[in-house]
Design a protein around this motif. Structure first.
Motif, short mmCIF file in Angstrom:
data_model
loop_
_atom_site.label_atom_id
_atom_site.label_comp_id
_atom_site.label_asym_id
_atom_site.label_seq_id
_atom_site.Cartn_x
_atom_site.Cartn_y
_atom_site.Cartn_z
N PRO A 199 0.79 -1.34 0.06
CA PRO A 199 -0.02 0.03 -0.02
C PRO A 199 0.83 1.31 0.04
N PHE A 200 0.29 2.35 -0.82
CA PHE A 200 1.00 3.65 -0.85
C PHE A 200 1.28 4.24 0.55
N THR A 201 0.40 4.05 1.34
CA THR A 201 0.48 4.50 2.69
C THR A 201 1.53 3.99 3.62
N GLU A 202 1.79 2.85 3.44
CA GLU A 202 2.70 2.09 4.24
C GLU A 202 4.14 2.32 3.56
N ASP A 203 4.43 2.40 2.19
CA ASP A 203 5.63 2.26 1.81
C ASP A 203 5.78 3.17 0.51
N PRO A 204 5.51 4.18 0.25
CA PRO A 204 5.17 4.90 -1.09
C PRO A 204 6.43 4.45 -2.13
N ALA A 205 7.74 4.44 -1.68
CA ALA A 205 8.74 3.98 -2.78
C ALA A 205 8.52 2.64 -3.02
N GLY A 206 8.31 1.81 -2.26
CA GLY A 206 8.03 0.34 -2.46
C GLY A 206 6.75 0.23 -3.46
N ASN A 207 5.61 0.90 -3.04
CA ASN A 207 4.48 1.05 -3.87
C ASN A 207 4.63 1.30 -5.05
N LEU A 208 5.45 2.43 -5.55
CA LEU A 208 5.48 2.67 -6.73
C LEU A 208 6.45 1.87 -7.62
N GLN A 209 7.51 1.25 -7.03
CA GLN A 209 8.31 0.38 -7.36
C GLN A 209 7.82 -0.82 -8.12
N ARG A 210 6.29 -1.33 -7.20
CA ARG A 210 5.53 -2.68 -7.63
C ARG A 210 4.73 -2.22 -8.94
N MET A 211 4.39 -0.75 -8.82
CA MET A 211 3.18 -0.57 -9.74
C MET A 211 3.72 -0.06 -11.04
N VAL A 212 4.95 0.37 -11.27
CA VAL A 212 5.63 0.90 -12.56
C VAL A 212 5.39 0.16 -13.56
N LEU A 213 5.77 -1.34 -13.40
CA LEU A 213 5.76 -2.37 -14.56
C LEU A 213 4.28 -2.68 -14.76
N PRO A 214 3.32 -3.05 -13.91
CA PRO A 214 2.05 -2.96 -14.48
C PRO A 214 1.47 -1.98 -15.21
N ALA A 215 1.83 -0.63 -14.55
CA ALA A 215 1.31 0.44 -15.01
C ALA A 215 1.70 0.65 -16.66
N LEU A 216 2.99 0.36 -16.76
CA LEU A 216 3.56 0.33 -18.28
C LEU A 216 2.99 -0.63 -19.04
N VAL A 217 2.70 -1.85 -18.65
CA VAL A 217 2.38 -3.04 -19.49
C VAL A 217 0.94 -2.55 -19.85
N LEU A 218 0.01 -2.10 -18.92
CA LEU A 218 -1.17 -1.84 -19.11
C LEU A 218 -1.61 -0.50 -20.07
N GLY A 219 -0.47 0.57 -19.77
CA GLY A 219 -0.88 1.70 -20.33
C GLY A 219 -0.49 1.64 -21.92
N THR A 220 0.50 0.84 -22.38
CA THR A 220 1.08 0.70 -23.40
C THR A 220 -0.13 0.66 -24.50
N GLY A 221 -0.82 -0.41 -24.31
CA GLY A 221 -1.74 -0.68 -25.56
C GLY A 221 -2.81 0.48 -25.67
N PHE A 222 -3.05 1.08 -24.56
CA PHE A 222 -4.09 2.51 -24.64
C PHE A 222 -3.36 3.54 -25.13
N ALA A 223 -1.75 3.54 -25.01
CA ALA A 223 -1.12 4.85 -25.54
C ALA A 223 -1.13 4.56 -26.91
N ALA A 224 -0.96 3.21 -27.48
CA ALA A 224 -1.11 2.92 -28.85
C ALA A 224 -2.43 3.65 -29.71
N VAL A 225 -3.64 3.22 -28.82
CA VAL A 225 -5.04 3.77 -29.22
C VAL A 225 -5.06 5.22 -29.37
N LEU A 226 -4.51 5.81 -28.52
CA LEU A 226 -4.63 7.16 -28.06
C LEU A 226 -3.70 8.10 -29.20
N MET A 227 -2.54 7.44 -29.56
CA MET A 227 -1.52 7.91 -30.37
C MET A 227 -2.22 7.98 -31.81
N ARG A 228 -2.87 6.86 -32.33
CA ARG A 228 -3.64 6.82 -33.67
C ARG A 228 -4.60 7.89 -33.58
#
Length: 319
Positions: A169-198
């Motif tokens: 949780p972000f409230t417990e460990d902000p740095a650890g939270n972002l470390q674990r969420m960066v990769l999933p966010a990139l994976v999930l956001g890449t496909g939508f970035a492609a749609v937005l780009m077009r």
């Protein structure tokens, strides 16, 4: 503008009513007896009858639906059949995780997709346009689960830059939270970035060839102002519409992404509830998802009308 919002809100309420009916009937149309699923195949008929009475499954469907609507409006979404916890508490615990993932993924998508679309339109027919178009094609073609596994293999197993899975949780460990969420966010956001780009590229190309842009250029305005103010503002209606319409795809993508990275969010909760036939949780998850989707589309309609005054004057919508 007020009347436009009231009309769209009324339409949203009608959609929510129809959705509640479909959710209620759809859950009860699932094969098998939910009481037997809760009690177990070897349970006695008395136990099955007691569970059916406890959850009101022995009452007529109209009575069950009226009770379902009444309890839902009071904030009572029932209890989980697995651990007997209130479903509202379970959703309140899981929903913020998915909202964080969705927010970060959308931030990735907007940052990459809109910027790439603007560059591709401004540099039409040049190297930057081909690179952005190629990125869009690749982003639309790669499934989330494959990209997620590839990201774990590269950034976690080989480079040891990011954790492979888990959640803090972000409230417990902000740095650890972002470390674990960066990769999933990139994976999930890449496909939508492609749609937005077009879509951004297409809208920008139309705007850059419009008369008002040519007029702005003839007045000697800097190219950055022509692109960033005149062309981009009129292209934002398309971007806002795409963002609203992509919500459903974002939720479905979050289900897969959360399973891959073992994130205890809404998507993982949905999969676990389906596998265990936890009907109250399934019903609540679908309802909350529909409510969120309708609210986001209502906000998109309002934003679209604000960006394009002709919409609210005619009483129409983006479709």
């Amino acid at each position: 503008m007020i009347w436009f919002i009231l009309r769209r809100s009324g339409a949203a309420l009608i959609v929510l009513f129809l959705a509640s009916v479909l959710i209620f009937l759809g859950i009860r149309a699932l094969p098998g007896d939910p009481a037997v699923a809760m009690a177990g195949e070897e349970a006695s008929p008395e136990l099955v009858a007691a569970i059916r009475q406890e959850y009101g499954l022995d009452r007529p469907l109209p009575v069950q639906y009226a009770s379902y609507v009444s309890e839902t409006l009071q904030g009572n979404l029932g209890r989980s059949t697995q651990d007997k916890l209130p479903v509202g508490e379970i959703l309140a615990d899981r929903l913020p995780v998915t909202l964080e993932l969705s927010f970060l993924a959308m931030l990735v998508a907007i940052t990459i997709g809109v910027l790439a679309g603007i560059v591709a339109a401004v540099r039409r027919g040049r190297f930057a346009d081909y690179v952005a178009t190629g990125f869009g094609l690749v982003g639309l073609s790669i499934p989330h689960f494959w990209l997620g596994l590839l990201g774990i293999l590269l950034f976690s197993v080989n480079l040891h830059w990011l954790p492979a899975s888990g959640f803090v949780p972000f409230t417990e460990d902000p740095a650890g939270n972002l470390q674990r969420m960066v990769l999933p966010a990139l994976v999930l956001g890449t496909g939508f970035a492609a749609v937005l780009m077009r879509q951004t590229r297409s809208a920008m190309l139309g705007a850059l060839s419009a008369d008002y842009v040519r007029t702005a250029r003839s007045k000697g305005l800097p190219e950055s102002k022509v692109v960033g103010v005149h062309a981009l503002r009129n292209s934002l209606t398309t971007v806002v519409t795409v963002l609203g319409l992509q919500l459903g795809a974002l939720i479905s993508g979050a289900v897969v992404t959360e399973q891959i990275f073992v994130i205890p969010g809404f998507g993982k909760l949905t999969v676990d509830a389906v596998l265990t036939r936890n009907y109250p949780v399934i019903q609540a998850v679908v309802l909350v998802t529909v409510v969120g989707y309708v609210l986001v589309n209502l906000l998109v309609d309002i934003a679209y009308a604000y960006l394009n005054p002709r919409i609210r004057l005619s009483g129409g919508s983006h479709g």
